[in-house]
Design an enzyme around this catalytic site. Structure first.
Site, PDB file in Angstrom:
ATOM      1  N   ASN A 296      -5.629   7.329   2.151  1.00 42.99           N
ATOM      2  CA  ASN A 296      -5.813   7.584   3.577  1.00 42.99           C
ATOM      3  C   ASN A 296      -6.260   9.040   3.759  1.00 42.99           C
ATOM      4  OD1 ASN A 296      -3.515   9.269   3.686  1.00 42.99           O
ATOM      5  ND2 ASN A 296      -2.168   7.541   4.190  1.00 42.99           N
TER       6      ASN A 296
ATOM      7  N   LEU B  97      -8.758   5.596   7.831  1.00 44.67           N
ATOM      8  CA  LEU B  97      -8.615   6.618   8.882  1.00 44.67           C
ATOM      9  C   LEU B  97      -7.795   6.103  10.063  1.00 44.67           C
ATOM     10  CD1 LEU B  97     -12.373   7.742   8.871  1.00 44.67           C
ATOM     11  CD2 LEU B  97     -10.460   9.027   7.912  1.00 44.67           C
ATOM     12  N   GLY B  98      -6.879   5.177   9.811  1.00 39.32           N
ATOM     13  CA  GLY B  98      -6.035   4.642  10.888  1.00 39.32           C
ATOM     14  C   GLY B  98      -6.887   4.004  11.972  1.00 39.32           C
TER      15      GLY B  98
ATOM     16  N   ASP C  96      -2.563  -2.542   2.519  1.00 38.72           N
ATOM     17  CA  ASP C  96      -2.594  -3.431   1.349  1.00 38.72           C
ATOM     18  C   ASP C  96      -3.508  -4.624   1.608  1.00 38.72           C
ATOM     19  OD1 ASP C  96      -0.636  -1.712   0.337  1.00 38.72           O
ATOM     20  OD2 ASP C  96       0.973  -2.932   1.189  1.00 38.72           O
TER      21      ASP C  96
ATOM     22  N   GLY D 116       0.984  -9.135  13.438  1.00 38.99           N
ATOM     23  CA  GLY D 116       2.202  -9.899  13.125  1.00 38.99           C
ATOM     24  C   GLY D 116       3.240  -9.004  12.475  1.00 38.99           C
TER      25      GLY D 116
HETATM   26  O1  RIB Z   1       2.420  -0.875   2.060  1.00 35.11           O
HETATM   27  C1  RIB Z   1       3.518  -1.571   2.577  1.00 35.11           C
HETATM   28  C2  RIB Z   1       4.507  -1.861   1.500  1.00 35.11           C
HETATM   29  O2  RIB Z   1       4.993  -0.638   1.001  1.00 35.11           O
HETATM   30  C3  RIB Z   1       5.738  -2.613   1.952  1.00 35.11           C
HETATM   31  O3  RIB Z   1       5.606  -4.007   1.855  1.00 35.11           O
HETATM   32  C4  RIB Z   1       6.823  -2.035   1.087  1.00 35.11           C
HETATM   33  O4  RIB Z   1       7.348  -2.943   0.175  1.00 35.11           O
HETATM   34  C5  RIB Z   1       6.225  -0.836   0.399  1.00 35.11           C
HETATM   35  O5  RIB Z   1       5.969  -1.109  -0.908  1.00 35.11           O
END
Ligand code: RIB
EC number: 2.7.1.15
Length: 327
Positions: free
Chosen positions: A203, A245-246, A276, A309
């Protein structure tokens, strides 16, 4: 052949039909102990929260889940403990379509986090590695054959850095495209990891620390000299990088050029795991032959869906759900 950059939502979302590639993800699985609060507590302060929820998380497991849910073939390498969270985490990943046959069980508690989420969807996360600390170089060596069958490899830093580095080297030697997410942030990465990785995902704050940039509270990243930053990133060791960049979207740095990827505006409920989902989509796109820029455009939609969510994996959509939400 270099692919054209696309911008129309329907064209970007049509990329979901092309997601078929194979991905390996090495790293963490966590049970996220999550409480929502009106606002995050200050140090030393107690605030009231809602009901505790235990949700499937872990940066690597999240990347794997997001990619599998949109159609990629994903195999996860990591370790769970000998507790009920292990069954819960593996069950959730299996339901998402992730192959967990290579995950090992170790005599330790499964990885966990304590997460607070405020009314704007912002969070704080404290990570306790547990079984994730047992993802060792020996395990990576033993898993080498299965690991190198994929087209792309996803890594984060929730596992021991020696194992992460070895996975990158094995994948690099076998011709996979290696993406590394410097999170949880480490100010210094081993040179061997940099050399074996193709694309860095950070980031804006992590990028500033890594490249010694002056970041102030009111830094306007849209007006930064991104070509210069791309050159600094290349000097650091990455000719390709993704900088999230959010609410401003993301920037793709590729061979000296910078391309801004617009955010997809949504009313955020919980941003846990959105980064992720973004990375999982890039892994999925690249493994399916989609360019980095186009993969990132698709990732904007997939991560925006996730922000609407609760939780990380619990908020990820299938290709159909994402298409229906934004078309
Ligand atoms: O990026 C989010 C994740 O960071 C969460 O699910 C938590 O487990 C941490 O690893």
């Amino acid at each position: 052949m270099k692919q054209q950059h696309i911008t129309e939502p329907s064209e970007v979302l049509a990329l979901l039909d092309q997601i078929t590639g194979s991905i390996a993800v090495v790293g963490s699985m966590n049970a996220d102990y999550t409480v929502t609060t009106e606002r995050l507590p200050l140090p030393g302060e107690t605030v009231n929260g809602g009901q505790l929820e235990i949700l499937p998380g872990g940066k690597s497991a999240n990347q794997a889940s997001a990619a599998a849910r949109i159609g990629a073939q994903v195999r996860l390498f990591g370790a769970v403990g000998q507790d009920s969270n292990a069954d819960f985490l593996l069950g959730q990943l299996t339901d998402a379509g992730v192959d967990v046959s290579q995950v090992k069980t170790v005599p330790a508690p499964s990885g966990t986090t304590v997460i607070t989420v405020d009314a704007n969807g912002e969070n704080t996360i404290v990570y306790s590695p547990g079984s994730n600390a047992h993802v060792s170089s020996e395990y990576i060596q033993e898993s080498s054959k299965a690991l190198t069958q994929a087209k792309t490899l996803g890594l984060c830093l929730e596992s021991p850095i020696e194992a992460v580095t070895m996975a990158a080297q094995q994948a690099h030697d076998a011709g996979l495209t290696v993406l590394v997410n410097n999170s949880p942030f480490q100010p210094t990465l081993p040179q061997e990891l940099i050399d074996a990785s193709d694309i860095l995902l950070v980031n804006e704050h992590e990028m500033s620390q890594l490249l010694n940039l002056n970041e102030s509270k009111d830094s306007n990243w849209m007006e930064a000299d991104w070509q210069h930053i791309a050159a600094q990133m290349a000097d650091y060791g990455f000719t390709k990088a993704v900088v999230t960049l959010g609410s401003e979207g993301s920037m793709i740095l590729e061979d000296g050029q910078a391309e801004h990827i617009l955010p997809v505006p949504v009313q955020a409920v919980d941003t846990t795991g959105c980064g992720d989902a973004f990375m999982g989509t890039i892994l999925a796109g690249l493994s399916s032959g989609i360019s980095l820029v186009n993969s990132a455009q698709l990732a904007s939609y997939v991560s925006a869906y996730a922000a609407t969510g609760r939780g990380a994996q619990a908020s990820y959509g299938s290709a159909q759900q994402i298409r229906e939400r934004f078309l």
